[in-house]
Enzyme design. Structure first.
Site, PDB file in Angstrom:
ATOM      1  N   HIS A 197       0.791  -1.237   0.000  1.00 40.28           N
ATOM      2  CA  HIS A 197       0.000   0.000   0.000  1.00 40.28           C
ATOM      3  C   HIS A 197       0.820   1.282   0.000  1.00 40.28           C
ATOM      4  O   HIS A 197       0.254   2.367   0.164  1.00 40.28           O
ATOM      5  CB  HIS A 197      -0.941   0.048   1.198  1.00 40.28           C
ATOM      6  CG  HIS A 197      -2.053  -0.933   1.136  1.00 40.28           C
ATOM      7  ND1 HIS A 197      -3.280  -0.649   0.590  1.00 40.28           N
ATOM      8  CD2 HIS A 197      -2.117  -2.215   1.536  1.00 40.28           C
ATOM      9  CE1 HIS A 197      -4.063  -1.710   0.671  1.00 40.28           C
ATOM     10  NE2 HIS A 197      -3.381  -2.682   1.243  1.00 40.28           N
ATOM     11  N   LYS A 219      -7.675  14.104   4.123  1.00 41.95           N
ATOM     12  CA  LYS A 219      -6.793  12.928   4.116  1.00 41.95           C
ATOM     13  C   LYS A 219      -5.812  13.100   5.267  1.00 41.95           C
ATOM     14  O   LYS A 219      -5.748  14.176   5.865  1.00 41.95           O
ATOM     15  CB  LYS A 219      -6.045  12.821   2.782  1.00 41.95           C
ATOM     16  CG  LYS A 219      -5.422  14.129   2.303  1.00 41.95           C
ATOM     17  CD  LYS A 219      -4.853  14.021   0.905  1.00 41.95           C
ATOM     18  CE  LYS A 219      -5.869  14.179  -0.198  1.00 41.95           C
ATOM     19  NZ  LYS A 219      -6.211  12.960  -0.888  1.00 41.95           N
ATOM     20  N   ARG A 220      -5.054  12.068   5.574  1.00 44.30           N
ATOM     21  CA  ARG A 220      -4.049  12.213   6.618  1.00 44.30           C
ATOM     22  C   ARG A 220      -3.096  13.343   6.278  1.00 44.30           C
ATOM     23  O   ARG A 220      -2.865  13.641   5.109  1.00 44.30           O
ATOM     24  CB  ARG A 220      -3.271  10.901   6.773  1.00 44.30           C
ATOM     25  CG  ARG A 220      -3.998   9.871   7.605  1.00 44.30           C
ATOM     26  CD  ARG A 220      -4.298  10.356   9.003  1.00 44.30           C
ATOM     27  NE  ARG A 220      -3.123  10.306   9.832  1.00 44.30           N
ATOM     28  CZ  ARG A 220      -2.955   9.448  10.836  1.00 44.30           C
ATOM     29  NH1 ARG A 220      -3.893   8.587  11.151  1.00 44.30           N
ATOM     30  NH2 ARG A 220      -1.847   9.473  11.548  1.00 44.30           N
ATOM     31  N   LYS A 248     -14.255   8.939  -3.918  1.00 45.72           N
ATOM     32  CA  LYS A 248     -15.485   9.305  -3.185  1.00 45.72           C
ATOM     33  C   LYS A 248     -15.978  10.674  -3.617  1.00 45.72           C
ATOM     34  O   LYS A 248     -17.184  10.908  -3.804  1.00 45.72           O
ATOM     35  CB  LYS A 248     -15.212   9.296  -1.677  1.00 45.72           C
ATOM     36  CG  LYS A 248     -14.949   7.900  -1.122  1.00 45.72           C
ATOM     37  CD  LYS A 248     -14.297   7.907   0.260  1.00 45.72           C
ATOM     38  CE  LYS A 248     -13.688   6.533   0.539  1.00 45.72           C
ATOM     39  NZ  LYS A 248     -12.756   6.527   1.687  1.00 45.72           N
ATOM     40  N   THR A 307      -8.197   7.154  -2.175  1.00 45.34           N
ATOM     41  CA  THR A 307      -9.574   6.691  -2.335  1.00 45.34           C
ATOM     42  C   THR A 307     -10.554   7.849  -2.119  1.00 45.34           C
ATOM     43  O   THR A 307     -11.680   7.784  -2.603  1.00 45.34           O
ATOM     44  CB  THR A 307      -9.905   5.533  -1.371  1.00 45.34           C
ATOM     45  OG1 THR A 307      -9.362   5.828  -0.085  1.00 45.34           O
ATOM     46  CG2 THR A 307      -9.333   4.216  -1.868  1.00 45.34           C
ATOM     47  N   LYS A 312       1.541  14.545   0.703  1.00 46.41           N
ATOM     48  CA  LYS A 312       0.201  14.861   0.199  1.00 46.41           C
ATOM     49  C   LYS A 312       0.040  16.357  -0.097  1.00 46.41           C
ATOM     50  O   LYS A 312      -0.922  16.781  -0.705  1.00 46.41           O
ATOM     51  CB  LYS A 312      -0.858  14.401   1.202  1.00 46.41           C
ATOM     52  CG  LYS A 312      -0.913  12.874   1.357  1.00 46.41           C
ATOM     53  CD  LYS A 312      -1.937  12.457   2.420  1.00 46.41           C
ATOM     54  CE  LYS A 312      -1.901  10.984   2.749  1.00 46.41           C
ATOM     55  NZ  LYS A 312      -2.637  10.137   1.792  1.00 46.41           N
TER      56      LYS A 312
HETATM   57  C1  26V Z   1       3.102   5.685   5.718  1.00 46.10           C
HETATM   58  C2  26V Z   1       4.169   6.555   5.673  1.00 46.10           C
HETATM   59  C3  26V Z   1       5.135   6.576   6.741  1.00 46.10           C
HETATM   60  C4  26V Z   1       6.375   7.361   6.517  1.00 46.10           C
HETATM   61  C5  26V Z   1       6.110   8.629   5.779  1.00 46.10           C
HETATM   62  C6  26V Z   1       5.390   8.392   4.520  1.00 46.10           C
HETATM   63  C7  26V Z   1       4.293   7.403   4.601  1.00 46.10           C
HETATM   64  C8  26V Z   1       3.360   7.337   3.614  1.00 46.10           C
HETATM   65  C9  26V Z   1       2.305   6.470   3.673  1.00 46.10           C
HETATM   66  C10 26V Z   1       2.164   5.627   4.731  1.00 46.10           C
HETATM   67  C11 26V Z   1       0.945   4.756   4.791  1.00 46.10           C
HETATM   68  C12 26V Z   1       1.126   3.312   4.517  1.00 46.10           C
HETATM   69  C13 26V Z   1      -0.130   2.510   4.378  1.00 46.10           C
HETATM   70  C14 26V Z   1      -1.325   3.224   3.805  1.00 46.10           C
HETATM   71  O1  26V Z   1      -2.206   3.628   4.526  1.00 46.10           O
HETATM   72  N1  26V Z   1      -1.394   3.358   2.493  1.00 46.10           N
HETATM   73  C15 26V Z   1      -2.526   3.943   1.810  1.00 46.10           C
HETATM   74  O2  26V Z   1      -3.346   2.873   1.352  1.00 46.10           O
HETATM   75  C16 26V Z   1      -4.501   3.323   0.667  1.00 46.10           C
HETATM   76  C17 26V Z   1      -5.325   2.097   0.337  1.00 46.10           C
HETATM   77  O3  26V Z   1      -4.649   1.301  -0.561  1.00 46.10           O
HETATM   78  C18 26V Z   1      -4.105   4.102  -0.572  1.00 46.10           C
HETATM   79  O4  26V Z   1      -5.257   4.576  -1.208  1.00 46.10           O
HETATM   80  C19 26V Z   1      -3.188   5.272  -0.193  1.00 46.10           C
HETATM   81  O5  26V Z   1      -2.724   5.925  -1.336  1.00 46.10           O
HETATM   82  C20 26V Z   1      -2.025   4.778   0.652  1.00 46.10           C
HETATM   83  O6  26V Z   1      -1.259   5.862   1.154  1.00 46.10           O
END
Ligand code: 26V
Length: 817
Positions: free
Chosen positions: A346, A532-533, A644, A640, A538
């Site tokens: 992901h 979003k987060r 939406k 996502t 982002k």
């Molecule tokens: C974690 C981190 C940690 C270090 C800094 C950058 C960073 C970026 C993203 C994450 C999240 C990892 C897991 C996650 O939530 N991914 C999300 O999954 C969604 C469902 O597949 C997808 O739509 C998002 O684009 C994706 O960020």
């Protein structure tokens, strides 16, 4: 089910639960009572689905995820059980609204963001497609923290979501399993000549499952979401007599880690991962053994999905059970494991790829440690001579005394997928390229999708009604039928009705904004939404920089002609993510500055809504005109909220990142505002190392003014935060290329403004967005997972006629009043 009958049942429940009359019941009590009715009504179908599954002996999928984010469940369950309208009517008689009653339900917020919400959208689709697919996760005592703003700063409060109980869950005491941690393991040769583990020391805790029904859409099919909670083992009560020892145990499932990044190094997180994995696998194997089939056939009945790397221990844990407990030879067990497991990645962010120190795994999970080392050893041994040594050094599971969880998941699975086309391509060409060379056939793409029922039918009833009246109701079953809306592209009446629905949603959101923030916003302004987060990649900061640019424009020339805009933000920052918190603070202070500046004449408003979660998303999304999807190209795996918002008629401003590309392909360039660097250009900068943020700053007075605003006193009440942002852009050379993309972004914003001012054109663009959103339904995505990865069929799919329901002992008493 008639309205009258529903009311009777509701009354009975109010009497029994609270010993009061129905008209004395508070919305909260009405919620409890109605949820009880709903539960009573589906229990027969739930039981029957399980029975049929066992009887039919069909293959089932198990979706292992450390996060699930269902939000509230009442309305969704009512809709899926065909009780929605009756419930609305009953409450109308009682003088309350279904919305007020539903609002009292606590959000089930056992996830951080996209990953957890996707898992819940998939649960909804699995059940609605009649597919046998269950969820497996953790029942956190506290969900994701609640966010408050104090003096513009994010403050985190605990989310005590279970305080007044959870009506939907069923505790399954009899299905509890033991989970072993710590101690030492020795391998000794048994009488049969086989090596067997002997455990010394350590401790065993009890995993107790709580099951929640995942109700299918009007099909009587119910799957199970099984969440595990830790408890003291019954025979061991005495050992946990002290408060400290009990506390240590209860901590295990107390909190969801609030970082959507990796939590490497945190012992409790590692224990959580093993806890729900081991519990889930034990319960699957126990079920499988009831079928009386050879273990070698397991992959014909069981598919286990590893949602991101957090459940990657599924691989060694299934190996442990097959080898240690079932006495299978390693090679046989391995062949079963690989056929059973599949894995989704992901994120491509390197920082987020999970790794654990070998030392910690040795200490906490000694048997896992041995098995992982053996998997690693055999991987290298098997590939030796087939692939270059250097490649194997990069792909092996243990590198520099760290266990690479993605490597473990890939080596142990038959399928590896990304979540949008671009993302899956980047996995193959960059992030997991080495593995692609070894296992090309394992790699595939499954573009994300969303639960169209929740995000349109439930969240946006005004629009749903317009659709019913124009294109009929078939879209409710088959979202691809939203395409029919294209027939109304030139239809003034329908275009106006869609616009009216949007306006009524905007009015409702304006009231919410007024109520929660005290800021008055005009619903005729453009509602521009970024939800979003909060992450640097982002680029919420890019959005803010454009806002500052507009602010200066109006300051310089109060007659500026752009259409009034309300910029709406919703975002939580990980509590330890200092930089993200600084951005929140600065957005809040810019909001303060602009909203109170009368000379702006209400042309710009900035609103940062507190505590963004699923329920708040349901309020914001239907009211959005503009959808901000502005991550640096290549960084957002899919996104996502982009889907939406599109489904609800918002017009997207986007970079060519994640699923934005597929959205653009679906609606055409003329219906989306694309801007910014492409993924190739970003990678070119990386290769040539020739990006200079300062050069952009130096040569551009507009940019200078905006960037300087962070440190020159323009924005009051920020000190260090402004400096941090300024430094990230100039001193640290702007990691996410905001300065590079700034003008392209402002230009895209300008195009959006011009389009909005041409009302008719805007309405058509909005219509095209809705009409083309069906493609991004999670039903479609899950169908693809089911066919290509899990090889599961809908229950009774092998029986064409007569209708499957008539095969059950009695036709379930639902829905048909
Ligand atoms: C974690 C981190 C940690 C270090 C800094 C950058 C960073 C970026 C993203 C994450 C999240 C990892 C897991 C996650 O939530 N991914 C999300 O999954 C969604 C469902 O597949 C997808 O739509 C998002 O684009 C994706 O960020």
């Amino acid at each position: 089910m008639t309205k009258e009958r529903l009311r009777e049942l509701l009354e009975t429940n109010v009497h029994e639960l609270f010993a009061i009359e129905i008209d004395e019941a508070s919305p909260q009590e009405l919620f409890q009572a109605l949820a009880n009715v709903v539960k009573q009504m589906y229990s027969e179908d739930w039981r029957q689905t399980r029975k049929n599954l066992l009887l039919e002996d069909q293959k089932q999928a198990y979706y292992f995820s450390i996060e699930f984010l269902p939000g509230k469940m009442l309305k969704s369950n009512l809709l899926n059980m065909q009780l929605f309208e009756q419930a609305e009517a009953v409450f109308e008689e009682l003088g309350v609204s279904l919305d007020d009653v539903a609002e009292t339900e606590k959000d089930m917020a056992l996830g951080n963001g996209g990953l957890g919400r996707l898992a819940s959208c998939f649960m909804d689709s699995l059940a609605s497609l009649g597919l046998p697919g269950n969820g497996n996760g953790i029942r956190y005592r506290y969900g994701l923290f609640k966010q408050k703003f104090i003096d513009g700063h994010q403050v985190e409060l605990p989310d005590d979501w279970l305080r007044s109980g959870n009506v939907w869950e069923v505790r399954k005491e009899s299905k509890a399993v033991p989970i072993r941690f710590g101690g030492q393991v020795y391998l000794v040769t048994g009488e049969d000549g086989k090596l067997a583990p002997v455990y010394e020391g350590g401790f065993t805790w009890r995993a107790v499952p709580y099951d929640t029904a995942m109700v299918g859409y009007q099909n009587h099919h119910l799957n199970t979401l099984r969440l595990w909670s830790v408890e003291v083992p019954a025979e061991d009560e005495a050992h946990y007599a002290t408060l400290e020892s009990r506390q240590a145990l209860e901590n295990l499932t107390a909190v969801l880690y609030p970082d959507d990044s990796n939590e490497t190094g945190k012992r409790t997180r590692l224990m959580q991962e093993y806890f729900f994995v081991s519990a889930g696998i034990q319960s699957i194997v126990r079920y499988y053994k009831k079928l009386n089939l050879p273990l070698a056939m397991m992959s014909e009945r069981v598919a286990i999905h590893i949602n991101d790397t957090h459940p990657a221990l599924c691989v060694p844990e299934l190996m442990r059970i097959l080898v240690d407990e079932e006495g299978l030879a390693w090679e046989k067990a391995w062949s079963i494991t690989v056929k059973v497991m599949s894995y989704t990645n992901h994120t491509i962010m390197a920082e987020a790829l999970e790794k654990w120190p070998v030392r910690m795994i040795e200490e906490v999970l000694p048997r896992m440690d041995q098995i992982i080392k053996e998997i690693d050893r055999r991987f290298v041994e098997t590939m030796q001579g087939v692939h270059p040594q250097a490649l194997l050094e990069r792909t092996r599971i243990i590198i520099d005394d760290q266990v690479h969880m993605a490597h473990l998941a890939i080596v142990g699975s038959h399928s590896v997928n990304g979540v949008a086309k671009l993302h899956s391509d980047l996995l193959k060409s960059v992030v997991l390229h080495d593995f692609y060379l070894i296992y090309p056939a394992r790699f595939n793409n499954k573009t994300n999708g969303i639960a169209q029922r929740r995000w349109l039918q439930l969240a946006n009833q005004p629009l749903a009604k317009v659709l019913d009246q124009s294109i009929g109701t078939s879209w409710r079953n088959d979202p691809l039928d939203l395409q029919l809306l294209k027939n109304y592209y030139e239809d003034e009446t329908v275009l106006q009705q869609i616009a009216d629905a949007k306006m009524s949603n905007k009015r409702a959101l304006a009231r919410y904004i007024q109520h929660t923030t005290g800021v008055t916003v005009d619903p005729t302004a453009i509602f521009d939404v970024q939800i979003k987060r909060l992450h640097a990649y982002k680029r919420q900061l890019l959005n803010l920089m454009h806002i500052l640019k507009l602010y200066f424009e109006v300051k310089d020339d109060p007659t500026a002609t752009f259409h009034p805009r309300v910029f709406i933000f919703g975002a939580k920052a990980a509590p330890s993510y200092h930089y993200a918190k600084s951005i929140i603070k600065v957005i809040n202070e810019v909001a303060n500055l602009i909203n109170h500046d009368e000379s702006i004449n209400d042309k710009i408003k900035v609103v940062f809504l507190e505590n963004y979660n699923v329920s708040l998303a349901e309020k914001i999304i239907p009211a959005a005109d503009v959808s901000e999807q502005i991550s640096l190209a290549s960084k957002e795996a899919s996104g996502t909220s982009n889907m939406k918002l599109m489904l609800n008629g918002a017009v997207t401003i986007a970079t060519l990142d994640g699923a934005n590309i597929e959205i653009r392909d679906a609606i055409g360039d003329e219906n989306i505002a694309i801007f910014g660097l492409t993924e190739e250009e970003v990678y070119q900068y990386y290769a040539q190392r020739n990006y200079s943020a300062y050069a952009y700053y130096e040569s551009d007075p507009v940019l200078q003014r905006v960037v300087n605003a962070f440190i020159d006193g323009t924005i009051p009440n920020i000190q260090v935060e402004g400096r941090e942002i300024f430094d990230s852009l100039l001193k640290y050379n702007d990691e996410y290329f905001l300065l590079r993309d700034f003008h392209a972004y402002c230009d895209a914003q300008h195009r959006v403004d011009i389009a909005y001012q041409d009302t008719h054109r805007w309405q058509k663009i909005s219509l095209m967005n809705i009409a083309n959103a069906g493609k991004f339904s999670a039903d479609e995505t899950v169908r693809n997972y089911a066919a290509d990865i899990w090889q599961i069929d809908p229950l009774f799919a092998h029986i064409k006629e007569p209708n499957a329901a008539s095969l059950t002992e009695s036709v379930p008493p639902l829905g048909n009043s």
